[in-house]
Write a protein that holds these residues in place. Sequence first.
Motif, mmCIF file in Angstrom:
data_model
loop_
_atom_site.group_PDB
_atom_site.id
_atom_site.type_symbol
_atom_site.label_atom_id
_atom_site.label_comp_id
_atom_site.label_asym_id
_atom_site.label_seq_id
_atom_site.Cartn_x
_atom_site.Cartn_y
_atom_site.Cartn_z
ATOM 1 N N SER A 25 -15.218 61.598 -96.843
ATOM 2 C CA SER A 25 -16.683 61.566 -96.803
ATOM 3 C C SER A 25 -17.229 62.854 -96.197
ATOM 4 O O SER A 25 -18.261 63.353 -96.634
ATOM 5 C CB SER A 25 -17.187 60.343 -96.032
ATOM 6 O OG SER A 25 -17.026 60.493 -94.651
ATOM 7 N N LEU A 26 -16.527 63.411 -95.219
ATOM 8 C CA LEU A 26 -16.960 64.676 -94.621
ATOM 9 C C LEU A 26 -16.742 65.844 -95.570
ATOM 10 O O LEU A 26 -17.417 66.863 -95.456
ATOM 11 C CB LEU A 26 -16.218 64.920 -93.307
ATOM 12 C CG LEU A 26 -16.548 63.941 -92.183
ATOM 13 C CD1 LEU A 26 -15.632 64.166 -90.997
ATOM 14 C CD2 LEU A 26 -18.014 64.055 -91.780
ATOM 15 N N ALA A 33 -13.674 58.732 -101.178
ATOM 16 C CA ALA A 33 -14.120 58.085 -99.941
ATOM 17 C C ALA A 33 -14.411 56.613 -100.199
ATOM 18 O O ALA A 33 -13.935 55.740 -99.463
ATOM 19 C CB ALA A 33 -15.357 58.794 -99.389
ATOM 20 N N ILE A 34 -15.166 56.331 -101.241
ATOM 21 C CA ILE A 34 -15.521 54.949 -101.564
ATOM 22 C C ILE A 34 -14.265 54.122 -101.849
ATOM 23 O O ILE A 34 -14.108 53.001 -101.359
ATOM 24 C CB ILE A 34 -16.493 54.922 -102.760
ATOM 25 C CG1 ILE A 34 -17.841 55.508 -102.339
ATOM 26 C CG2 ILE A 34 -16.649 53.517 -103.317
ATOM 27 C CD1 ILE A 34 -18.739 55.882 -103.490
ATOM 28 N N LEU A 36 -11.281 54.617 -100.778
ATOM 29 C CA LEU A 36 -10.497 54.430 -99.565
ATOM 30 C C LEU A 36 -11.162 53.479 -98.571
ATOM 31 O O LEU A 36 -10.472 52.725 -97.880
ATOM 32 C CB LEU A 36 -10.198 55.778 -98.921
ATOM 33 C CG LEU A 36 -9.155 56.590 -99.697
ATOM 34 C CD1 LEU A 36 -9.218 58.055 -99.318
ATOM 35 C CD2 LEU A 36 -7.762 56.027 -99.437
ATOM 36 N N TYR A 37 -12.491 53.483 -98.484
ATOM 37 C CA TYR A 37 -13.159 52.479 -97.641
ATOM 38 C C TYR A 37 -12.808 51.083 -98.152
ATOM 39 O O TYR A 37 -12.447 50.200 -97.377
ATOM 40 C CB TYR A 37 -14.686 52.656 -97.658
ATOM 41 C CG TYR A 37 -15.196 53.792 -96.805
ATOM 42 C CD1 TYR A 37 -14.964 53.839 -95.429
ATOM 43 C CD2 TYR A 37 -15.950 54.817 -97.365
ATOM 44 C CE1 TYR A 37 -15.443 54.878 -94.649
ATOM 45 C CE2 TYR A 37 -16.440 55.858 -96.590
ATOM 46 C CZ TYR A 37 -16.188 55.885 -95.241
ATOM 47 O OH TYR A 37 -16.667 56.910 -94.466
ATOM 48 N N ASP A 38 -12.907 50.908 -99.464
ATOM 49 C CA ASP A 38 -12.597 49.595 -100.040
ATOM 50 C C ASP A 38 -11.129 49.218 -99.844
ATOM 51 O O ASP A 38 -10.819 48.059 -99.575
ATOM 52 C CB ASP A 38 -12.973 49.564 -101.523
ATOM 53 C CG ASP A 38 -14.485 49.521 -101.739
ATOM 54 O OD1 ASP A 38 -15.214 49.101 -100.815
ATOM 55 O OD2 ASP A 38 -14.935 49.902 -102.831
ATOM 56 N N ALA A 39 -10.243 50.197 -99.950
ATOM 57 C CA ALA A 39 -8.813 49.928 -99.729
ATOM 58 C C ALA A 39 -8.559 49.528 -98.273
ATOM 59 O O ALA A 39 -7.755 48.627 -97.996
ATOM 60 C CB ALA A 39 -7.975 51.147 -100.100
ATOM 61 N N SER A 40 -9.250 50.167 -97.347
ATOM 62 C CA SER A 40 -9.107 49.823 -95.934
ATOM 63 C C SER A 40 -9.589 48.402 -95.673
ATOM 64 O O SER A 40 -8.937 47.630 -94.967
ATOM 65 C CB SER A 40 -9.896 50.817 -95.069
ATOM 66 O OG SER A 40 -9.795 50.466 -93.712
ATOM 67 N N ILE A 41 -10.732 48.043 -96.261
ATOM 68 C CA ILE A 41 -11.277 46.690 -96.099
ATOM 69 C C ILE A 41 -10.296 45.657 -96.642
ATOM 70 O O ILE A 41 -9.982 44.662 -95.983
ATOM 71 C CB ILE A 41 -12.646 46.585 -96.800
ATOM 72 C CG1 ILE A 41 -13.680 47.463 -96.077
ATOM 73 C CG2 ILE A 41 -13.107 45.134 -96.893
ATOM 74 C CD1 ILE A 41 -14.936 47.741 -96.875
ATOM 75 N N LYS A 42 -9.798 45.916 -97.827
ATOM 76 C CA LYS A 42 -8.869 44.982 -98.466
ATOM 77 C C LYS A 42 -7.580 44.839 -97.653
ATOM 78 O O LYS A 42 -7.084 43.729 -97.449
ATOM 79 C CB LYS A 42 -8.558 45.461 -99.885
ATOM 80 C CG LYS A 42 -7.655 44.551 -100.656
ATOM 81 C CD LYS A 42 -7.415 45.074 -102.058
ATOM 82 C CE LYS A 42 -6.465 44.168 -102.818
ATOM 83 N NZ LYS A 42 -6.195 44.676 -104.175
ATOM 84 N N SER A 43 -7.052 45.957 -97.179
ATOM 85 C CA SER A 43 -5.812 45.928 -96.408
ATOM 86 C C SER A 43 -6.000 45.205 -95.075
ATOM 87 O O SER A 43 -5.139 44.410 -94.665
ATOM 88 C CB SER A 43 -5.323 47.363 -96.167
ATOM 89 O OG SER A 43 -4.181 47.370 -95.356
#
Length: 115
Positions: A25-26, A33-34, A36-43
């Motif tokens: 995102s930076l 970024a999107i 990976l955010y979703d992958a983090s949430i799912k994991s």
Amino acid sequence: MRNAAAHSDWNYANKLCLLVAEQQSLSDDHRNAIKLYDASIKSARKSGFIHEQGLACEKAGFYYKRYGNNDKALEYFKQARECYEEWGSSMKVDFIQNELNNVNVQMLLHNELAR
């Protein structure tokens, strides 16, 4: 962190995904970024880390807010609030509720100006 995730995926994958999402995102790499955010949430959900799921939702909400996508920001902030409620952190629930209120006000102002 990558080494730790390789040895204990269930414990570190969500953390690694969130860290890389923030880096992307930076770097203005919005698509990754999107993703990976979703992958983090799912994991985090899969591993039962409700507080870390909440953090990933919160960070995704701020990401979308920063880029002016208030509808998506609301979606992720609502998910974060639900996670923090389940986790039992009234302080985080209040913090996220404040963000939800701010985004709602921004949306109302935007709609009024668009008339």
